[in-house]
Scaffold this motif. Structure first.
Motif: not given
Ligand SMILES: Cc1cc2nc3c(=O)[nH]c(=O)nc-3n(C[C@H](O)[C@H](O)[C@H](O)COP(=O)(O)O)c2cc1C
Length: 444
Positions: A373-398
């Protein structure tokens, strides 16, 4: 609030919530009739809309995979089986929602483009502009055997047919102009015939006169998604897709994949900003390490070695090829590639980059299904993961999140606990901005 382009897009993958042992995770499907009945799916649709999700996704593979030369394991363990056509369920779910979008799959290898265009345009009407077509070339052998082939047709032949399939779709969707319908009560004239055109397409694979006999639908042309990961798949997506589904390891892997798609877009004369990427992954919301351990324990119990083996064999399209669970992933991939028997090249590439030369098949399958599971964690940790991955991959999509532990509880928890964190950070919408999927997803 961030602009639409800077928002994370979220899709929930419902393809296999009834399958791969997910249905028996403690608490799953409790108090709902089993697969086939819409009750659970309708509740999930309402839940996703409450969470302002962009969409729900249904993959489709219309075959019963063989493993080690038999269908017994597939059927007995219910690994990607049974599989109903997703379109009727999408219709039902759209009736109980107003803004949630739906991505539904049809094969470009086994369907005819006229049928696909007519179905998607009609579904766009029923959903009031909220459908996207996941256009796949299909990589699973037994599907071919249901449609008149002895096995799966050659990879490049499928992409060649898909390219012409796309040309026909483009012509069909343009064959009726947006203002062609009149419905004039006075004169009794239904449509302006000068705005409805034959296409007279004649190519190597298809001969289609047209026009599309469907009134222009709310999105004009329904949004289109593609998920091929090979060079041919990437080129087709770069040319025709609004969105790509992809799997890539870690932030760096996602950045690399994004750069590859950007390059492909430029090579076909398309603005890379036009094509978003939604990263597929599973997720689990936990309150902390103790709950994480508990979930992993339950998942381990759920996935026997036999089930993991069947799953991997299917996923790679290995058909009758027997894989030793103790063999190394790299060796097996070299062997099946050499023998030309694994049609899902993109998945093999993903497995190669996710493993070392001494990772065994058993460890990879378990890591991927149980621990992956890529996004295993507390809500804050999942949000951190998503925020970082989103910006590391061009912030276009999700992200496309596949509920793993518990349906619908896992989805509800994501909606109630993770969405508010993303919203507080300005990363996710608090209201839908448009009426159609295209408006909500692309802002236009
Ligand atoms: C998130 C995701 C969803 C997919 N959904 C489907 C599907 O519904 N049906 C299908 O036949 N293939 C599906 N695929 C597989 C791709 O369409 C494609 O066949 C696979 O990635 C191999 O690509 P390649 O042949 O271009 O290497 C999916 C792939 C991904 C990453």
């Amino acid at each position: 609030m961030a602009s639409n382009q800077q928002h994370i897009k979220l899709i929930c993958d419902l393809s296999l919530i009834h399958s791969n042992a997910k249905w028996r995770y403690p608490g799953s499907w409790e108090n709902y009739p089993k697969y086939g009945d819409p009750a659970l799916y309708l509740d999930i649709a309402r839940m996703l809309e409450r969470g302002k999700f962009d969409g729900a996704f249904f993959a489709d593979v219309a075959g019963t995979p063989m493993v080690n030369g038999s269908m017994k394991d597939t059927v007995e363990l219910g690994v990607a089986w049974p599989r109903h056509d997703p379109i009727p369920m999408v219709s039902a779910m759209s009736v109980v929602t107003e803004r949630l979008g739906f991505v539904t799959t049809m094969s470009m290898t086994y369907n005819h483009p006229f049928h696909a265009a007519r179905m998607m345009a009609s579904l766009d009407h029923v959903t009031r502009g909220r459908v996207a077509f996941n256009a796949v070339v299909s990589g699973f052998p037994q599907e071919g055997q249901n449609y008149g082939y002895d096995t799966i047709p050659d990879h490049e032949w499928r992409y060649d047919r898909a390219a012409e399939f796309q040309q026909v779709l483009t012509k069909l969707f343009a064959s009726i102009e947006p203002d062609a319908m009149l419905w004039d009560q006075e004169t009794g004239i239904v449509a302006d015939a000068s705005k409805v055109h034959r296409i007279d397409h004649e190519g190597e694979h298809f001969k289609v006169m047209g026009p599309l006999p469907v009134a222009p639908s709310p999105q004009g042309r329904p949004m289109q998604v593609m998920a091929g990961q090979s060079d041919s798949g990437m080129r087709l997506a770069a040319t025709y897709a609004d969105l790509q589904f992809a799997g890539a390891n870690g932030h760096a892997g996602k950045g690399k994949h994004r750069a590859r798609l950007d390059e492909m877009c430029r090579s076909v004369g398309r603005d890379p900003d036009d094509v978003g990427i939604v990263w597929a992954g599973s997720f689990d919301v936990v309150s902390g390490p103790a709950e994480e351990d508990e979930i992993r324990r339950k998942l381990r119990e759920q996935y026997s070695d036999r089930l993991l083996h069947v799953f991997l064999s299917q996923w790679w399209g290995l058909d009758g090829y027997e894989i030793d669970p103790d063999a190394y992933v790299h060796d097996v991939i070299a062997e099946v590639r050499g023998a030309g028997i694994a049609p899902n090249w993109g998945y093999l590439d993903m497995a190669m980059t996710a493993t070392t030369p001494t990772t065994s098949i058993r460890d990879y399958a378990r890591e991927w299904l149980v621990y992956g599971a890529e996004y295993i964690g507390t809500p804050e940790q999942i949000a951190d993961y998503m925020e970082e991955a989103f910006h590391a991959s061009g912030a276009n999509g999700g992200f496309m999140i596949a509920p793993r532990s518990g349906v619908p509880a896992g989805i509800e928890r994501f909606v109630d606990e993770v969405i508010p964190v993303l919203q507080r950070r300005g990363l996710f919408r608090t209201e839908y901005s448009g009426a159609t999927l295209r408006e909500n997803f692309k802002g236009r």
